[in-house]
Design a protein around this motif. Sequence first.
Motif, PDB file in Angstrom:
ATOM      1  N   GLY A  78     -11.249   1.772  -6.338  1.00 39.15           N
ATOM      2  CA  GLY A  78     -11.027   0.698  -5.423  1.00 39.15           C
ATOM      3  C   GLY A  78     -10.956  -0.683  -6.300  1.00 39.15           C
ATOM      4  O   GLY A  78     -11.059  -1.845  -5.728  1.00 39.15           O
ATOM      5  N   ASP A 104     -12.019   7.992  -7.447  1.00 39.88           N
ATOM      6  CA  ASP A 104     -11.316   8.679  -6.538  1.00 39.88           C
ATOM      7  C   ASP A 104     -10.517  10.032  -7.107  1.00 39.88           C
ATOM      8  O   ASP A 104     -10.540  11.196  -6.540  1.00 39.88           O
ATOM      9  CB  ASP A 104     -10.372   7.510  -5.581  1.00 39.88           C
ATOM     10  CG  ASP A 104     -11.399   6.882  -4.719  1.00 39.88           C
ATOM     11  OD1 ASP A 104     -12.645   6.514  -5.082  1.00 39.88           O
ATOM     12  OD2 ASP A 104     -10.761   6.069  -3.865  1.00 39.88           O
ATOM     13  N   GLU A 150     -10.667  12.224   3.394  1.00 41.78           N
ATOM     14  CA  GLU A 150     -10.744  10.850   3.688  1.00 41.78           C
ATOM     15  C   GLU A 150     -10.436  10.141   2.413  1.00 41.78           C
ATOM     16  O   GLU A 150     -11.043  10.210   1.416  1.00 41.78           O
ATOM     17  CB  GLU A 150     -12.117  10.177   4.040  1.00 41.78           C
ATOM     18  CG  GLU A 150     -12.193   9.043   4.399  1.00 41.78           C
ATOM     19  CD  GLU A 150     -13.679   8.625   4.784  1.00 41.78           C
ATOM     20  OE1 GLU A 150     -13.997   7.342   4.485  1.00 41.78           O
ATOM     21  OE2 GLU A 150     -14.258   9.304   5.282  1.00 41.78           O
ATOM     22  N   GLN A 151      -9.083   9.672   2.271  1.00 41.92           N
ATOM     23  CA  GLN A 151      -8.642   9.359   1.240  1.00 41.92           C
ATOM     24  C   GLN A 151      -7.945   7.669   1.565  1.00 41.92           C
ATOM     25  O   GLN A 151      -7.619   7.275   2.723  1.00 41.92           O
ATOM     26  CB  GLN A 151      -7.288  10.141   0.539  1.00 41.92           C
ATOM     27  CG  GLN A 151      -8.134  11.682   0.377  1.00 41.92           C
ATOM     28  CD  GLN A 151      -6.964  12.477   0.012  1.00 41.92           C
ATOM     29  OE1 GLN A 151      -5.700  12.390  -0.086  1.00 41.92           O
ATOM     30  NE2 GLN A 151      -7.440  13.730  -0.124  1.00 41.92           N
ATOM     31  N   HIS A 152      -7.905   6.897   0.371  1.00 42.96           N
ATOM     32  CA  HIS A 152      -7.512   5.405   0.449  1.00 42.96           C
ATOM     33  C   HIS A 152      -6.340   5.430   0.109  1.00 42.96           C
ATOM     34  O   HIS A 152      -5.891   5.573  -1.191  1.00 42.96           O
ATOM     35  CB  HIS A 152      -8.481   4.789   0.016  1.00 42.96           C
ATOM     36  CG  HIS A 152      -9.995   4.816   0.602  1.00 42.96           C
ATOM     37  ND1 HIS A 152     -10.490   4.332   1.850  1.00 42.96           N
ATOM     38  CD2 HIS A 152     -10.842   5.617   0.068  1.00 42.96           C
ATOM     39  CE1 HIS A 152     -11.353   4.840   2.015  1.00 42.96           C
ATOM     40  NE2 HIS A 152     -11.952   5.330   1.060  1.00 42.96           N
ATOM     41  N   PRO A 153      -5.335   4.563   0.634  1.00 46.63           N
ATOM     42  CA  PRO A 153      -4.266   4.075   0.286  1.00 46.63           C
ATOM     43  C   PRO A 153      -4.265   3.325  -1.437  1.00 46.63           C
ATOM     44  O   PRO A 153      -5.268   2.903  -1.323  1.00 46.63           O
ATOM     45  CB  PRO A 153      -3.245   3.432   1.017  1.00 46.63           C
ATOM     46  CG  PRO A 153      -4.256   2.886   1.783  1.00 46.63           C
ATOM     47  CD  PRO A 153      -5.685   3.944   1.968  1.00 46.63           C
ATOM     48  N   SER A 154      -3.340   3.803  -2.424  1.00 47.96           N
ATOM     49  CA  SER A 154      -3.311   2.821  -3.351  1.00 47.96           C
ATOM     50  C   SER A 154      -2.545   1.499  -3.332  1.00 47.96           C
ATOM     51  O   SER A 154      -2.300   1.339  -1.827  1.00 47.96           O
ATOM     52  CB  SER A 154      -2.340   3.744  -4.488  1.00 47.96           C
ATOM     53  OG  SER A 154      -2.787   2.733  -5.768  1.00 47.96           O
ATOM     54  N   GLU A 187       0.859  -1.199   0.136  1.00 37.60           N
ATOM     55  CA  GLU A 187       0.090   0.139  -0.072  1.00 37.60           C
ATOM     56  C   GLU A 187       0.933   1.145  -0.015  1.00 37.60           C
ATOM     57  O   GLU A 187       1.900   1.282   0.573  1.00 37.60           O
ATOM     58  CB  GLU A 187      -0.650   0.044   1.293  1.00 37.60           C
ATOM     59  CG  GLU A 187      -2.031  -1.012   1.159  1.00 37.60           C
ATOM     60  CD  GLU A 187      -3.041  -0.740   2.240  1.00 37.60           C
ATOM     61  OE1 GLU A 187      -2.739  -0.085   3.434  1.00 37.60           O
ATOM     62  OE2 GLU A 187      -3.949  -1.591   2.257  1.00 37.60           O
ATOM     63  N   GLY A 223      -3.014   8.747  -3.042  1.00 38.46           N
ATOM     64  CA  GLY A 223      -3.611   7.340  -2.916  1.00 38.46           C
ATOM     65  C   GLY A 223      -3.979   6.485  -4.166  1.00 38.46           C
ATOM     66  O   GLY A 223      -3.438   6.633  -5.083  1.00 38.46           O
ATOM     67  N   ARG A 224      -5.094   6.148  -4.093  1.00 37.41           N
ATOM     68  CA  ARG A 224      -5.609   5.098  -5.233  1.00 37.41           C
ATOM     69  C   ARG A 224      -6.312   5.982  -6.195  1.00 37.41           C
ATOM     70  O   ARG A 224      -6.938   6.996  -5.981  1.00 37.41           O
ATOM     71  CB  ARG A 224      -6.419   4.029  -4.679  1.00 37.41           C
ATOM     72  CG  ARG A 224      -7.902   4.476  -3.926  1.00 37.41           C
ATOM     73  CD  ARG A 224      -8.568   3.377  -3.475  1.00 37.41           C
ATOM     74  NE  ARG A 224     -10.029   3.862  -3.172  1.00 37.41           N
ATOM     75  CZ  ARG A 224     -10.815   3.048  -2.402  1.00 37.41           C
ATOM     76  NH1 ARG A 224     -10.742   1.896  -2.116  1.00 37.41           N
ATOM     77  NH2 ARG A 224     -12.103   3.419  -2.331  1.00 37.41           N
TER      78      ARG A 224
END
Length: 185
Positions: free
Chosen positions: A142, A155, A172-176, A5, A138-139
């Motif tokens: 999904g 995203d 609010e961000q999601h890891p790649s 990640e 990040g990503r």
Amino acid sequence: MAKTESTMMPLGTSAPAFSLPDTVSGNVKSYADVKSHKGTVVMFICNHCPYVIHVQEKVVELADKFQAKGIGFVAISSNDVDNYPDDSPELMKVHAENYRFSFPYLYDESQDIAKAYQAACTPDFYVFDSEDKCVYRGRMDGSTPGNGVPVTGEDLHQALANLLEDLPVDTEQHPSMGCNIKWRN
């Protein structure tokens, strides 16, 4: 392939400068050359990673769409080509031409730029605002190979749309997630 990640550079971080060879044009490109006054996307990718291949067409589509709206784009590969020859600059050029990249594809031989960006995996995306401050990392979405989630780019798309409309980018961000960068020993 080690699933990794992204490390999620702190929001507000200034874009690290770079000056790297573009494998397509043969010219050296700097952050100043690729940045836009509206915003800039810096992405770490490579040729052989199945996670990159899985999203590559959508990356090109998003780049084409948002470059037309004034966002700068650049891709960087930092992999160790001695141990991963599929990621050599010569094959990077072929990859960029096959996918019709509309953005430079730079080679970070020293791996110093990947370290400066705290990049950990491919693909890894960073969005910088008009003041070159990180507003997204990040990503892209999904979707990963085999998880059944469609590749939409939602995203990254939303972050860029908000940036263009002068709206706050959701923090609010999601890891790649992808292959680890192939570091030299």
